[in-house]
Design an enzyme around this catalytic site. Structure first.
Site, PDB file in Angstrom:
ATOM      1  N   ARG A 158       0.818  -1.213   0.000  1.00  0.00           N
ATOM      2  CA  ARG A 158       0.000   0.000   0.000  1.00  0.00           C
ATOM      3  C   ARG A 158       0.853   1.266   0.000  1.00  0.00           C
ATOM      4  O   ARG A 158       0.451   2.291  -0.538  1.00  0.00           O
ATOM      5  CB  ARG A 158      -0.902   0.021   1.228  1.00  0.00           C
ATOM      6  CG  ARG A 158      -1.857  -1.128   1.303  1.00  0.00           C
ATOM      7  CD  ARG A 158      -2.698  -0.998   2.535  1.00  0.00           C
ATOM      8  NE  ARG A 158      -3.315   0.321   2.606  1.00  0.00           N
ATOM      9  CZ  ARG A 158      -4.410   0.654   1.962  1.00  0.00           C
ATOM     10  NH1 ARG A 158      -5.033  -0.217   1.217  1.00  0.00           N
ATOM     11  NH2 ARG A 158      -4.909   1.878   2.057  1.00  0.00           N
ATOM     12  N   ASP A 164       1.747  -0.278  15.694  1.00  0.00           N
ATOM     13  CA  ASP A 164       2.647  -1.309  15.161  1.00  0.00           C
ATOM     14  C   ASP A 164       3.297  -2.153  16.262  1.00  0.00           C
ATOM     15  O   ASP A 164       4.008  -3.115  15.961  1.00  0.00           O
ATOM     16  CB  ASP A 164       3.736  -0.667  14.281  1.00  0.00           C
ATOM     17  CG  ASP A 164       3.189  -0.223  12.935  1.00  0.00           C
ATOM     18  OD1 ASP A 164       2.034  -0.557  12.606  1.00  0.00           O
ATOM     19  OD2 ASP A 164       3.923   0.462  12.198  1.00  0.00           O
ATOM     20  N   LEU A 174      -6.391   2.786  15.967  1.00  0.00           N
ATOM     21  CA  LEU A 174      -6.081   3.250  14.608  1.00  0.00           C
ATOM     22  C   LEU A 174      -6.664   2.395  13.501  1.00  0.00           C
ATOM     23  O   LEU A 174      -7.113   2.913  12.482  1.00  0.00           O
ATOM     24  CB  LEU A 174      -4.563   3.388  14.424  1.00  0.00           C
ATOM     25  CG  LEU A 174      -4.098   4.738  14.943  1.00  0.00           C
ATOM     26  CD1 LEU A 174      -3.468   4.609  16.287  1.00  0.00           C
ATOM     27  CD2 LEU A 174      -3.197   5.416  13.973  1.00  0.00           C
ATOM     28  N   ARG A 216       8.253  -8.793   4.906  1.00  0.00           N
ATOM     29  CA  ARG A 216       8.027  -7.445   4.379  1.00  0.00           C
ATOM     30  C   ARG A 216       8.735  -6.400   5.239  1.00  0.00           C
ATOM     31  O   ARG A 216       9.099  -5.345   4.732  1.00  0.00           O
ATOM     32  CB  ARG A 216       6.527  -7.125   4.367  1.00  0.00           C
ATOM     33  CG  ARG A 216       5.756  -7.819   3.263  1.00  0.00           C
ATOM     34  CD  ARG A 216       4.356  -7.267   3.207  1.00  0.00           C
ATOM     35  NE  ARG A 216       4.401  -5.836   3.476  1.00  0.00           N
ATOM     36  CZ  ARG A 216       3.461  -5.155   4.123  1.00  0.00           C
ATOM     37  NH1 ARG A 216       2.395  -5.761   4.558  1.00  0.00           N
ATOM     38  NH2 ARG A 216       3.594  -3.866   4.327  1.00  0.00           N
ATOM     39  N   PRO A 270      -8.243   3.904   3.941  1.00  0.00           N
ATOM     40  CA  PRO A 270      -8.498   4.759   2.774  1.00  0.00           C
ATOM     41  C   PRO A 270      -7.339   5.728   2.516  1.00  0.00           C
ATOM     42  O   PRO A 270      -6.465   5.898   3.375  1.00  0.00           O
ATOM     43  CB  PRO A 270      -9.754   5.532   3.184  1.00  0.00           C
ATOM     44  CG  PRO A 270      -9.779   5.500   4.666  1.00  0.00           C
ATOM     45  CD  PRO A 270      -9.069   4.255   5.097  1.00  0.00           C
ATOM     46  N   ILE A 271      -7.354   6.356   1.327  1.00  0.00           N
ATOM     47  CA  ILE A 271      -6.319   7.359   1.021  1.00  0.00           C
ATOM     48  C   ILE A 271      -6.973   8.695   0.663  1.00  0.00           C
ATOM     49  O   ILE A 271      -6.366   9.533  -0.005  1.00  0.00           O
ATOM     50  CB  ILE A 271      -5.412   6.881  -0.141  1.00  0.00           C
ATOM     51  CG1 ILE A 271      -6.266   6.311  -1.263  1.00  0.00           C
ATOM     52  CG2 ILE A 271      -4.378   5.882   0.312  1.00  0.00           C
ATOM     53  CD1 ILE A 271      -5.583   6.351  -2.585  1.00  0.00           C
ATOM     54  N   ASP A 272      -8.218   8.846   1.117  1.00  0.00           N
ATOM     55  CA  ASP A 272      -8.971  10.057   0.789  1.00  0.00           C
ATOM     56  C   ASP A 272      -8.251  11.335   1.232  1.00  0.00           C
ATOM     57  O   ASP A 272      -8.306  12.357   0.542  1.00  0.00           O
ATOM     58  CB  ASP A 272     -10.372   9.991   1.424  1.00  0.00           C
ATOM     59  CG  ASP A 272     -10.315   9.784   2.937  1.00  0.00           C
ATOM     60  OD1 ASP A 272      -9.583   8.873   3.373  1.00  0.00           O
ATOM     61  OD2 ASP A 272     -10.977  10.520   3.675  1.00  0.00           O
ATOM     62  N   LEU A 273      -7.540  11.277   2.352  1.00  0.00           N
ATOM     63  CA  LEU A 273      -6.899  12.501   2.855  1.00  0.00           C
ATOM     64  C   LEU A 273      -5.728  12.924   1.958  1.00  0.00           C
ATOM     65  O   LEU A 273      -5.493  14.117   1.757  1.00  0.00           O
ATOM     66  CB  LEU A 273      -6.425  12.306   4.297  1.00  0.00           C
ATOM     67  CG  LEU A 273      -7.541  11.954   5.301  1.00  0.00           C
ATOM     68  CD1 LEU A 273      -6.956  11.631   6.666  1.00  0.00           C
ATOM     69  CD2 LEU A 273      -8.543  13.105   5.415  1.00  0.00           C
TER      70      LEU A 273
HETATM   71  C1  UD1 Z   1       1.691   4.147   8.578  1.00  0.00           C
HETATM   72  C2  UD1 Z   1       2.704   3.047   8.757  1.00  0.00           C
HETATM   73  C3  UD1 Z   1       2.073   1.857   9.473  1.00  0.00           C
HETATM   74  C4  UD1 Z   1       1.419   2.316  10.776  1.00  0.00           C
HETATM   75  C5  UD1 Z   1       0.479   3.495  10.530  1.00  0.00           C
HETATM   76  C6  UD1 Z   1      -0.067   4.087  11.813  1.00  0.00           C
HETATM   77  C7  UD1 Z   1       4.159   3.323   6.849  1.00  0.00           C
HETATM   78  C8  UD1 Z   1       4.624   2.808   5.535  1.00  0.00           C
HETATM   79  N1  UD1 Z   1       3.187   2.644   7.446  1.00  0.00           N
HETATM   80  O1  UD1 Z   1       0.648   3.641   7.746  1.00  0.00           O
HETATM   81  O2  UD1 Z   1       3.101   0.922   9.749  1.00  0.00           O
HETATM   82  O3  UD1 Z   1       0.682   1.245  11.328  1.00  0.00           O
HETATM   83  O4  UD1 Z   1       1.170   4.546   9.830  1.00  0.00           O
HETATM   84  O5  UD1 Z   1       0.961   4.489  12.629  1.00  0.00           O
HETATM   85  O6  UD1 Z   1       4.680   4.294   7.373  1.00  0.00           O
HETATM   86  N2  UD1 Z   1      -6.704   7.371   7.144  1.00  0.00           N
HETATM   87  C9  UD1 Z   1      -7.813   7.852   6.509  1.00  0.00           C
HETATM   88  N3  UD1 Z   1      -7.654   8.455   5.277  1.00  0.00           N
HETATM   89  C10 UD1 Z   1      -6.438   8.595   4.696  1.00  0.00           C
HETATM   90  C11 UD1 Z   1      -5.292   8.099   5.353  1.00  0.00           C
HETATM   91  C12 UD1 Z   1      -5.456   7.496   6.590  1.00  0.00           C
HETATM   92  O7  UD1 Z   1      -8.943   7.747   7.006  1.00  0.00           O
HETATM   93  O8  UD1 Z   1      -6.350   9.154   3.587  1.00  0.00           O
HETATM   94  C13 UD1 Z   1      -6.851   6.707   8.462  1.00  0.00           C
HETATM   95  C14 UD1 Z   1      -6.447   5.243   8.431  1.00  0.00           C
HETATM   96  O9  UD1 Z   1      -7.492   4.402   8.013  1.00  0.00           O
HETATM   97  C15 UD1 Z   1      -6.048   4.999   9.882  1.00  0.00           C
HETATM   98  C16 UD1 Z   1      -5.434   6.339  10.292  1.00  0.00           C
HETATM   99  O10 UD1 Z   1      -5.934   7.292   9.379  1.00  0.00           O
HETATM  100  O11 UD1 Z   1      -7.171   4.754  10.668  1.00  0.00           O
HETATM  101  C17 UD1 Z   1      -3.936   6.378  10.284  1.00  0.00           C
HETATM  102  O12 UD1 Z   1      -3.462   5.880   9.038  1.00  0.00           O
HETATM  103  P1  UD1 Z   1      -2.081   6.340   8.407  1.00  0.00           P
HETATM  104  O13 UD1 Z   1      -1.295   7.116   9.408  1.00  0.00           O
HETATM  105  O14 UD1 Z   1      -2.342   6.982   7.086  1.00  0.00           O
HETATM  106  O15 UD1 Z   1      -1.378   4.942   8.164  1.00  0.00           O
HETATM  107  P2  UD1 Z   1      -0.349   4.643   7.018  1.00  0.00           P
HETATM  108  O16 UD1 Z   1       0.381   5.898   6.693  1.00  0.00           O
HETATM  109  O17 UD1 Z   1      -0.995   3.883   5.932  1.00  0.00           O
END
Ligand code: UD1
Length: 422
Positions: free
Chosen positions: A92, A307, A329, A399, A122-125
């Site tokens: 991802r 994590d 989270l 990984r 999601p990646i909406d943000l």
């Molecule tokens: C990163 C880490 C992962 C860790 C996570 C939380 C990397 C490569 N991965 O994942 O190991 O478990 O941070 O510390 O660094 N969210 C939204 N919309 C978005 C983006 C996120 O709703 O566009 C939500 C997610 O579903 C989640 C929360 O925000 O509930 C935090 O996610 P995020 O910090 O984005 O996690 P990653 O960056 O994917």
């Protein structure tokens, strides 16, 4: 496919060298898209996710030279701007190329990552912030199509939720944008801090590094000269081996580690009875014979990391009393619970809260890794379970853990990697 076979040993003893952080390395490799030079990176961990991102960049036309100590990445020949499904579906974090490619080329396509074992993710943000910076974003046939032919424009972004890769993506996009971008509610994880520090020391002015408000002065499309740097130590790998010391009641010394990044983890281990000797780059754990129960809530840095939740859950099965572990989270990040239950752990799940009644006598059996950190929790349980524990599907573990079984063997663990029978 490989699996790990673990047998109980009385105790572990010795030193474990911590590798570079996977979650710092990924954005730093993506950052090379912003560079005009061949970038030298020291201390990249030897884990599958890093190989995946390097392969993605090379599919786009970049070249790299993967050394034991130093990896060089040259994106001057990168011309392709589409990150395809075959690679994005395996990792991802591939979404990290979206910001820098869009900022440099004015267009980018990235496959939507799809589902994930630990929750929706999601990646909406990321997308909303890029739109605020002037990008046009369409979702077509499973792909994000982003364009900003006249470049991205600095603006004020307020993240509704703290997102680690979202912050990294927007920092990289803002680095080449026109004007200044302010990100409010930015992630403060050490991995984001390192990305900002490296950009800052190579000419991209960034204020507020390490705080929740970052202000980035864009270079208006000018590529950056990036000097050699070394990736910070992996705090999650370190935390996992500290749990190995605590669960086996063994004194272990971690080297090449930064205790400052582990405050929340060390504090929970202290509550559970361990003490530590800390130097600028080592941590020695002095475990207690009796492990005390604990209350944990996962949150963004500097609070307790999600994590490390699975590893502490494994440790809590050996505590004398009831531990409460709350996951804030990711909604589905308790898949390791049913595997630990199969080993004899007494855990009840209520939504996102796990109640762990210790101390349980664990018995070795066949267990299945479901995600990266869940895999290491099963290894920890295997170290203290009676008999033999076979942890299957360890491609999850590969990984993100560099040479896990070798590092554990070196401190006396009875753990070997075997091939599954076809
Ligand atoms: C990163 C880490 C992962 C860790 C996570 C939380 C990397 C490569 N991965 O994942 O190991 O478990 O941070 O510390 O660094 N969210 C939204 N919309 C978005 C983006 C996120 O709703 O566009 C939500 C997610 O579903 C989640 C929360 O925000 O509930 C935090 O996610 P995020 O910090 O984005 O996690 P990653 O960056 O994917």
């Amino acid at each position: 496919m490989d699996y790990l076979q673990i047998k109980r040993v009385k105790s572990l003893n010795g030193q474990i060298k911590i590798s570079g952080a996977k979650n710092a390395s990924l954005p730093l490799i993506a950052m090379t898209i912003l560079a005009k030079n061949n970038v030298s990176i020291k201390n990249l961990p030897h884990v599958a996710d890093i190989n995946t991102l390097l392969k993605l960049l090379s599919n786009l036309g970049a070249t790299f030279n993967r050394g034991d100590e130093i990896t060089t990445v040259d994106t001057s020949s990168l011309t392709e701007t589409k990150a395809t499904y075959d690679i994005v579906k395996t990792m991802r974090a591939s979404i990290l190329v979206l910001g820098p490619i869009l900022a440099r080329f004015g267009h980018c396509e990235v496959s939507l990552p799809g589902g994930c074992a630990i929750g929706q993710r999601p990646i909406d943000l990321h997308l909303k912030a890029l739109e605020q910076m002037g990008a046009k974003i369409d979702i077509k046939a499973g792909y994000i199509e982003a364009s900003a032919p006249d470049g991205l424009k600095g603006c004020e972004i307020i993240f509704d939720k703290i997102t680690v890769t979202g912050t990294a993506n927007i920092v990289m996009a803002a680095a080449l944008a026109h004007g200044s971008t302010t990100i409010t509610n930015a992630a403060r994880e050490p991995e984001v801090v390192q990305l900002c520090e490296i950009l800052n020391s190579n000419g991209v002015e960034i204020d507020g590094i390490g705080t929740a408000v970052l202000t980035i002065q864009g270079t208006s499309g000018k590529l950056i000269d990036i000097e050699e740097f070394s990736v910070i130590p992996d705090r999650i790998e370190a935390g996992t081996y500290l749990c190995a010391g605590a669960i086996t009641r063994s004194e272990l010394t971690l080297t090449s580690v930064n205790a400052k990044h582990l405050s929340a983890v060390l504090s929970k281990l202290e509550e559970m009875g361990s003490t530590f000797t800390i130097t600028p780059d080592t941590i020695t754990i002095h475990p207690s014979e009796i492990i005390k129960p604990v209350k944990i809530v996962t949150q963004e840095y500097p609070a307790f990391p999600t994590d490390m939740q699975a590893q502490f859950l494994a440790l809590a099965t050996q505590a004398n009393g009831t531990s409460i572990i709350e996951e804030r989270l990711f909604e589905n990040r308790f898949m390791h619970v049913s595997e630990l239950q199969r080993m004899g752990a007494d855990i009840s799940l209520n939504g996102h809260v796990a109640t762990v009644n210790g101390k349980s006598k664990l018995s070795g059996t066949d267990v299945m890794a479901t995600d990266l950190r869940a895999s290491s929790a099963l290894v920890l349980a295997g170290l203290v379970a009676d008999g033999t524990t076979d942890v299957h599907r360890i491609y999850h573990l590969d990984r993100g853990y560099d040479s896990l079984e070798k590092k554990l063997q070196n401190v006396g663990a009875d753990i070997i990697r075997l091939k599954e029978q076809q």
